[in-house]
Design an enzyme around this catalytic site. Structure first.
Site, PDB file in Angstrom:
ATOM      1  N   THR A   1       1.770  -2.648  -1.267  1.00  0.00           N
ATOM      2  CA  THR A   1       0.479  -2.338  -1.912  1.00  0.00           C
ATOM      3  C   THR A   1      -0.571  -1.897  -0.895  1.00  0.00           C
ATOM      4  O   THR A   1      -0.496  -2.275   0.286  1.00  0.00           O
ATOM      5  CB  THR A   1      -0.022  -3.598  -2.656  1.00  0.00           C
ATOM      6  N   ASP A   2      -1.544  -1.131  -1.367  1.00  0.00           N
ATOM      7  CA  ASP A   2      -2.672  -0.736  -0.499  1.00  0.00           C
ATOM      8  C   ASP A   2      -3.459  -1.961  -0.029  1.00  0.00           C
ATOM      9  O   ASP A   2      -4.160  -1.910   0.977  1.00  0.00           O
ATOM     10  CB  ASP A   2      -3.599   0.259  -1.218  1.00  0.00           C
ATOM     11  N   GLU A   3      -3.320  -3.077  -0.776  1.00  0.00           N
ATOM     12  CA  GLU A   3      -4.154  -4.248  -0.466  1.00  0.00           C
ATOM     13  C   GLU A   3      -3.817  -4.859   0.889  1.00  0.00           C
ATOM     14  O   GLU A   3      -4.616  -5.612   1.449  1.00  0.00           O
ATOM     15  CB  GLU A   3      -4.055  -5.277  -1.599  1.00  0.00           C
TER      16      GLU A   3
ATOM     17  N   TYR B   1      -2.680 -13.131  -2.084  1.00  0.00           N
ATOM     18  CA  TYR B   1      -1.707 -12.138  -2.570  1.00  0.00           C
ATOM     19  C   TYR B   1      -1.413 -11.092  -1.498  1.00  0.00           C
ATOM     20  O   TYR B   1      -0.253 -10.864  -1.127  1.00  0.00           O
ATOM     21  CB  TYR B   1      -2.239 -11.450  -3.841  1.00  0.00           C
TER      22      TYR B   1
ATOM     23  N   LYS C   1       2.038 -10.187   0.679  1.00  0.00           N
ATOM     24  CA  LYS C   1       2.677  -8.858   0.670  1.00  0.00           C
ATOM     25  C   LYS C   1       2.753  -8.286   2.097  1.00  0.00           C
ATOM     26  O   LYS C   1       3.753  -7.678   2.482  1.00  0.00           O
ATOM     27  CB  LYS C   1       1.907  -7.888  -0.234  1.00  0.00           C
TER      28      LYS C   1
END
Ligand code: NAD
Ligand code: TYD
Length: 341
Positions: free
Chosen positions: A127-129, A153, A157
């Site tokens: 994810t971009d996060e 989260y 990741k």
């Protein structure tokens, strides 16, 4: 090609499986999914008897099961969608995020290492996060942006991504990581912004906008993401990361206003609520590398994708209601102090 797809009963995984079963006859699929609150068998109910689709209920943390599937079904590639995916849940209960997102990924990698003679590619859906967040005027994330996760989260990741890269450098395993921005489209669990707001608007319920609603997300149609994942599987260079984005940055408040307008309701339903702790301000993706190396770019324009998506949710009331299980209701009332239904 025999594929092990994990988390295929979730939002993106089920859209990916549907794409492959409908358009790519060369793939046979084993879907390993633990059926958590987010894993909904209805997402693929049309395909349960499909000759190229096999469902296995189980966890990616179960090494014996993963080992058995890889050997028994001659799996040639693994695509790992399985995850705990909701930031708000990670704030109230981070442990399960480490179990599935970190330890589960490690379990898959360990099994991949054992079957390296047979498994040709491993794709990690990230994810971009993991990059952290941007100021309003910062340039978009590239694959060279250092990772700087800020929520439980995104930290889980990012940890998984680092393990995947470690298995490339240490054991020379052919892995690829894809990092994508916020997805929208059919079959998204209605705790996430868009389906949650559509459901509340329909029921004339308050629309909980965190903080002042100025946080920005880059929205991509789930089908565009799935096309990107397929291109990474087929053309991605081992050891590389590929960013995908939708080129559609929208503030949360503007997204809610957009949905209200589309559904013909007034803005008085908007309710500003306590901000998410550590709320990332803005995400934006530079996906030039994916365009150059994979020939990928998003095809949906925002309005077309959103209008299709809104129509889908309006026509799938029953699907949405079935998602709202007792477990979800309990979580929601704890979060907002109100009952969802
Ligand atoms: P989701 O929550 O809708 O689905 C997750 C799926 O994983 C569910 O079917 C669940 O049952 C399954 N699962 C959970 N724990 C498991 C375990 N231990 N073993 C096997 N299966 C398990 O999530 P999603 O939105 O479809 O996201 C899929 C992947 O894409 C995730 O890895 C997520 O981090 C990533 N991602 C999501 C977005 C987004 O906007 N939704 C954006 C970028 C990346
Ligand atoms: P979400 O769909 O949870 O995705 P993510 O946190 O992974 O980006 O949330 C998208 C944005 O919408 C995020 O900035 C938080 C915000 N948000 C609200 O303002 N209200 C809500 O009820 C939800 C679920 C999210």
């Amino acid at each position: 090609m025999n594929l092990l797809i994990t988390g295929g009963l979730g939002f993106i995984g089920s859209n990916f499986i549907r794409l492959l079963l409908e358009k790519y006859p060369k793939f046979e699929i084993w879907n390993l999914d633990a059926m958590t609150y987010a894993g909904n068998p209805e997402n693929l109910h049309d395909y349960v008897n499909h000759s190229r689709y096999h469902f296995v209920k189980g966890s990616i943390c179960n090494y014996e099961l993963v080992d058995y599937l890889l050997s028994e079904y001659n799996i040639e590639a693994i695509i790992n969608f399985a995850a705990e995916s909701h930031v708000d849940r990670s704030i109230s209960n981070p442990d399960v995020f480490v179990d599935t997102n970190v330890k589960g990924t490690l379990t898959l990698l360990n099994a991949f290492k054992k079957y390296r003679h047979q498994v040709q590619k491993y794709v990690q859906i990230s994810t971009d996060e993991v990059y952290g967040h941007l100021g309003f005027n910062d340039p978009a994330f590239t694959e060279k942006t250092p990772i700087h996760p800020r929520s439980p989260y995104s930290s889980s990741k990012a940890s998984a991504d680092m393990l995947v890269q470690a298995f490339f450098h240490t054991y020379q395993l052919p892995v690829v990581i894809t990092r994508c921005s916020n997805n929208y489209g059919p079959y998204q669990f209605p705790e996430k912004l868009i389906p949650l707001m559509i459901r509340n608007i329909q029921a004339d319920k308050p629309l909980p906008v965190y903080g002042d609603g100025s946080n920005v997300r880059d929205w991509i149609h789930v089908t565009d993401h799935c096309r990107g994942i397929l291109s990474a599987l087929e053309k991605g260079t081992p050891g590389e990361v590929y960013n995908f984005g939708g080129d559609a940055e929208v503030s949360n408040l503007n997204m809610v206003k957009y949905l209200l307008k589309a559904l013909g309701k007034g803005e008085d339903l908007i309710t500003f609520v306590r901000d998410r702790p550590g709320h990332d301000l803005r995400y934006a993706m530079n996906f030039e590398k994916a365009t150059k190396e994979l020939g990928w770019r998003p095809q949906y324009d925002f309005d077309t994708g959103m209008q299709e998506t809104i129509k889908w949710y309006l026509e799938h009331d029953e699907w949405v209601e079935h998602c709202i299980t007792g477990e979800y209701l309990e979580y929601y009332s704890k979060q907002y102090g109100t009952k969802l239904t």
